[in-house]
Design a protein around this motif. Sequence first.
Motif, mmCIF file in Angstrom:
data_model
loop_
_atom_site.group_PDB
_atom_site.id
_atom_site.type_symbol
_atom_site.label_atom_id
_atom_site.label_comp_id
_atom_site.label_asym_id
_atom_site.label_seq_id
_atom_site.Cartn_x
_atom_site.Cartn_y
_atom_site.Cartn_z
ATOM 1 N N ARG A 114 0.818 -1.211 0.000
ATOM 2 C CA ARG A 114 0.000 0.000 0.000
ATOM 3 C C ARG A 114 0.855 1.266 0.000
ATOM 4 O O ARG A 114 0.353 2.344 0.295
ATOM 5 N N THR A 116 2.798 4.508 -1.213
ATOM 6 C CA THR A 116 2.575 5.519 -2.238
ATOM 7 C C THR A 116 3.906 5.907 -2.875
ATOM 8 O O THR A 116 4.980 5.581 -2.349
ATOM 9 N N GLN A 118 5.185 8.750 -2.745
ATOM 10 C CA GLN A 118 5.839 9.551 -1.705
ATOM 11 C C GLN A 118 6.548 8.646 -0.694
ATOM 12 O O GLN A 118 7.666 8.938 -0.258
ATOM 13 N N ASP A 119 5.891 7.537 -0.344
ATOM 14 C CA ASP A 119 6.506 6.585 0.581
ATOM 15 C C ASP A 119 7.772 5.976 -0.022
ATOM 16 O O ASP A 119 8.780 5.799 0.670
#
Length: 286
Positions: A114, A116, A118-119
């Motif tokens: 899960r 993103t 950005q992650d």
Amino acid sequence: MLGRKSASPLPRHGAVGVAAAALSVLLVGCAPSAVATFPDQQSASETRAKPTGAPAAATASVDQQADARRNPLGVAVLDRATGEVAHGRLAQQPMYSASLSKVIVAVELLERHRVTPQDRFALRRALGPSDDEAMNALWDRYGGSSLITAAADRMKLQQTRPPEEPGRWGDTVTSARDIAAVYQYLLAQMPAADRDFVLDALHAAPSRAADGVNQEFGLMAVDAQAVKSGWMCCQKGTVWVHSAGVVDSERRYVVALLSAQPSSVGYGKAIEDLTEASRTAVTRLR
């Protein structure tokens, strides 16, 4: 800000002091690594190679050297081609993880499927330049200490547990045995894209960490392929210096080295000892 890893970080590049000078002399002239290309993981149906005894020889040599240097050091070595795993005398000794917790968190987050974009950017920063701010953001966004509990359960880690103070991810407790198991899980059980994401981020780590520290010590100083360095002082009067990862381009061998010395020893001596232990282990495997 230096993040929530340690009470006393390694001196910044250019800082005045004995530890900084020793570190500069030891690690000068190192250049960033290139991005690696790792082959697909070994199929479970492939026949393993015959045992060589190399992991046991490596751990025995490291233990002998550590005893001679009076350096409490945990070592674990895995040969993925033969399935051999060797644990040194202190391989199951619980130690503060310092930045090795970044690898544990990266594996746990990617396995949740899960993350993103950005992650992923934050994970690259945490794994490569060892950016504490990136780790802080991930830690806060995804439940902090619960990440360590979930990872320990997922990967069947034995000594790994969350920090007593929830915000201090560097105080995560782990062991050389468990860190080797994390890399084994990464290499053998994660999807190829996620596996290579982590390995490439580690392999591309620059010599200078985000906070200016020269992190090219331990296994990184002996041309290992995908390694995470860790450093922290002076929790419980101890300087913690670690190095763990994949040491060859065929990703056959995993080595985990975790050390804990009195803070009076200083970073310079602790790093010198860890780098010599790394050299000893890798020499036995080549």
